[in-house]
Write a protein that holds these residues in place. Structure first.
Motif, mmCIF file in Angstrom:
data_model
loop_
_atom_site.group_PDB
_atom_site.id
_atom_site.type_symbol
_atom_site.label_atom_id
_atom_site.label_comp_id
_atom_site.label_asym_id
_atom_site.label_seq_id
_atom_site.Cartn_x
_atom_site.Cartn_y
_atom_site.Cartn_z
ATOM 1 N N ARG A 77 35.131 -42.436 -27.237
ATOM 2 C CA ARG A 77 34.081 -41.431 -27.469
ATOM 3 C C ARG A 77 34.584 -40.032 -27.134
ATOM 4 N NH1 ARG A 77 30.608 -44.355 -24.101
ATOM 5 N NH2 ARG A 77 30.261 -42.426 -22.986
ATOM 6 N N LEU A 78 35.372 -39.914 -26.066
ATOM 7 C CA LEU A 78 35.911 -38.617 -25.669
ATOM 8 C C LEU A 78 36.856 -38.075 -26.737
ATOM 9 C CD1 LEU A 78 36.272 -36.341 -23.615
ATOM 10 C CD2 LEU A 78 38.016 -37.743 -22.491
ATOM 11 N N LYS A 79 37.774 -38.909 -27.201
ATOM 12 C CA LYS A 79 38.721 -38.486 -28.235
ATOM 13 C C LYS A 79 37.993 -38.128 -29.525
ATOM 14 C CE LYS A 79 43.087 -39.925 -30.289
ATOM 15 N NZ LYS A 79 44.098 -40.994 -30.330
ATOM 16 N N SER A 80 36.996 -38.922 -29.884
ATOM 17 C CA SER A 80 36.202 -38.663 -31.083
ATOM 18 C C SER A 80 35.456 -37.334 -30.958
ATOM 19 C CB SER A 80 35.215 -39.810 -31.298
ATOM 20 O OG SER A 80 34.350 -39.530 -32.352
ATOM 21 N N SER A 81 34.890 -37.060 -29.789
ATOM 22 C CA SER A 81 34.178 -35.799 -29.567
ATOM 23 C C SER A 81 35.133 -34.612 -29.654
ATOM 24 C CB SER A 81 33.481 -35.809 -28.208
ATOM 25 O OG SER A 81 32.417 -36.718 -28.204
ATOM 26 N N ALA A 82 36.332 -34.751 -29.079
ATOM 27 C CA ALA A 82 37.313 -33.663 -29.135
ATOM 28 C C ALA A 82 37.708 -33.378 -30.585
ATOM 29 C CB ALA A 82 38.547 -34.024 -28.306
ATOM 30 N N ARG A 83 37.913 -34.427 -31.361
ATOM 31 C CA ARG A 83 38.272 -34.235 -32.775
ATOM 32 C C ARG A 83 37.112 -33.650 -33.576
ATOM 33 N NH1 ARG A 83 41.829 -39.634 -34.153
ATOM 34 N NH2 ARG A 83 43.698 -38.942 -33.057
ATOM 35 N N ASN A 84 35.888 -34.103 -33.313
ATOM 36 C CA ASN A 84 34.713 -33.544 -33.994
ATOM 37 C C ASN A 84 34.556 -32.061 -33.675
ATOM 38 O OD1 ASN A 84 33.906 -35.898 -35.262
ATOM 39 N ND2 ASN A 84 32.459 -36.456 -33.666
ATOM 40 N N LEU A 85 34.733 -31.711 -32.398
ATOM 41 C CA LEU A 85 34.610 -30.312 -31.994
ATOM 42 C C LEU A 85 35.695 -29.476 -32.662
ATOM 43 C CD1 LEU A 85 33.080 -28.285 -30.264
ATOM 44 C CD2 LEU A 85 34.577 -28.894 -28.359
ATOM 45 N N PHE A 124 36.051 -25.606 -39.349
ATOM 46 C CA PHE A 124 35.090 -25.409 -40.431
ATOM 47 C C PHE A 124 34.359 -24.083 -40.278
ATOM 48 C CE2 PHE A 124 30.883 -25.958 -42.381
ATOM 49 C CZ PHE A 124 31.262 -26.291 -43.674
ATOM 50 N N LEU A 125 33.909 -23.769 -39.057
ATOM 51 C CA LEU A 125 33.204 -22.504 -38.818
ATOM 52 C C LEU A 125 34.095 -21.308 -39.121
ATOM 53 C CD1 LEU A 125 31.101 -22.946 -35.580
ATOM 54 C CD2 LEU A 125 30.304 -22.199 -37.808
ATOM 55 N N GLY A 179 20.522 -9.155 -37.763
ATOM 56 C CA GLY A 179 20.848 -9.570 -36.403
ATOM 57 C C GLY A 179 20.089 -10.797 -35.929
ATOM 58 N N GLU A 180 19.275 -11.351 -36.804
ATOM 59 C CA GLU A 180 18.485 -12.529 -36.425
ATOM 60 C C GLU A 180 19.333 -13.793 -36.602
ATOM 61 O OE1 GLU A 180 14.369 -14.743 -37.881
ATOM 62 O OE2 GLU A 180 15.041 -12.920 -38.882
ATOM 63 N N GLU A 181 19.216 -14.724 -35.637
ATOM 64 C CA GLU A 181 19.945 -15.991 -35.731
ATOM 65 C C GLU A 181 19.150 -16.978 -36.568
ATOM 66 O OE1 GLU A 181 21.011 -17.441 -31.861
ATOM 67 O OE2 GLU A 181 22.827 -16.243 -31.855
ATOM 68 N N LEU A 182 19.796 -17.491 -37.616
ATOM 69 C CA LEU A 182 19.151 -18.425 -38.536
ATOM 70 C C LEU A 182 19.854 -19.777 -38.494
ATOM 71 C CD1 LEU A 182 19.038 -16.012 -41.604
ATOM 72 C CD2 LEU A 182 17.182 -16.442 -39.975
ATOM 73 N N GLN A 183 19.142 -20.797 -38.894
ATOM 74 C CA GLN A 183 19.733 -22.125 -39.050
ATOM 75 C C GLN A 183 20.567 -22.106 -40.329
ATOM 76 O OE1 GLN A 183 19.219 -23.990 -36.495
ATOM 77 N NE2 GLN A 183 20.259 -25.774 -37.235
ATOM 78 N N PRO A 184 21.858 -22.451 -40.279
ATOM 79 C CA PRO A 184 22.673 -22.429 -41.500
ATOM 80 C C PRO A 184 22.204 -23.477 -42.498
ATOM 81 C CG PRO A 184 24.041 -22.760 -39.545
ATOM 82 C CD PRO A 184 22.623 -22.816 -39.120
ATOM 83 N N GLY A 185 22.411 -23.202 -43.781
ATOM 84 C CA GLY A 185 21.981 -24.120 -44.830
ATOM 85 C C GLY A 185 22.875 -25.332 -44.984
ATOM 86 N N ASP A 186 24.124 -25.253 -44.519
ATOM 87 C CA ASP A 186 25.079 -26.353 -44.668
ATOM 88 C C ASP A 186 24.752 -27.460 -43.679
ATOM 89 O OD1 ASP A 186 27.424 -27.997 -44.535
ATOM 90 O OD2 ASP A 186 28.534 -26.367 -45.500
ATOM 91 N N GLN A 187 24.584 -28.682 -44.164
ATOM 92 C CA GLN A 187 24.208 -29.791 -43.286
ATOM 93 C C GLN A 187 25.341 -30.178 -42.331
ATOM 94 O OE1 GLN A 187 23.152 -32.904 -45.988
ATOM 95 N NE2 GLN A 187 25.169 -33.842 -45.915
ATOM 96 N N PHE A 188 26.596 -29.879 -42.670
ATOM 97 C CA PHE A 188 27.713 -30.145 -41.772
ATOM 98 C C PHE A 188 27.537 -29.395 -40.463
ATOM 99 C CE2 PHE A 188 31.894 -29.289 -39.979
ATOM 100 C CZ PHE A 188 32.460 -30.551 -39.961
ATOM 101 N N MET A 189 26.961 -28.201 -40.537
ATOM 102 C CA MET A 189 26.794 -27.374 -39.348
ATOM 103 C C MET A 189 25.678 -27.889 -38.440
ATOM 104 S SD MET A 189 27.394 -23.536 -40.648
ATOM 105 C CE MET A 189 28.760 -23.079 -41.671
#
Length: 173
Positions: free
Chosen positions: A44-52, A58-59, A90-100
């Motif tokens: 789980r730790l390795k998977s989380s590091a790779r996902n992050l 991607f960002l 300057g407003e923070e919005l939820q991005p439209g991309d589902q990956f995010m």
């Protein structure tokens, strides 16, 4: 008498069909149960590091391609992440991309500390990492922990290279 005795022996085993049904039931039960078993902590730790790391890449790519500003919010106490897109006002919005919107860090994995540029290591609260049209502006080091095991995720501003390293790695700015 002999005839009856031999006949009983021939009928004492299982048929091939019965064995196939039993094997099918066992395989079906294993197919249902095994995916639900908890993964080992290290996996789980390795998977989380790779996902992050893939999220950071991607960002950075999205910010460069779209010429927009994104922010990665790391909540150290809650061990959660959230991505927002900064509107022109300057407003923070939820991005439209589902990956995010996907989860980058699994349950049971701690964000031990985060270093962004010259700010030094932050061990509590929220850390916001901005990604602009040039990608990530400062070097980022994130240490993840599960039990006594660590992984280090680093993102470099020049070239946007993101690396995952086993263990707690000190990265100089």
């Amino acid at each position: 008498m002999k005839k009856g005795k031999n006949r009983g022996r021939n009928q004492a085993g299982f048929t091939l069909l019965e064995l196939m049904v039993v094997i099918f039931i066992i395989a079906l039960a294993a197919g249902i149960v095994l995916p639900r078993l908890p993964e080992p902590e290290g996996t789980r730790l390795k998977s989380s590091a790779r996902n992050l790391a893939s999220g950071l890449r991607f960002l950075s790519d999205q910010a460069i391609i779209t010429k927009k500003v994104y922010r990665l919010h790391l909540h150290l106490g809650e061990n959660t992440t959230r991505i927002t897109e900064l509107s022109p006002s300057g407003e923070e919005l939820q991005p439209g991309d589902q990956f995010m919107g996907r989860r980058l860090i699994e349950d049971g994995i701690d964000i031990e500390d985060v270093s962004v540029g010259s700010r030094g290591a932050v061990t509590e609260g929220e850390v916001i990492i901005p990604f602009g049209p040039g990608g990530v502006a400062d070097g980022v080091t994130i240490h993840l922990k599960a039990g006594e095991k660590h992984y280090t995720v680093t993102a470099n501003p020049s070239g946007g290279k993101v690396a995952v390293q086993d263990g707690y790695q000190e990265v100089s700015s």
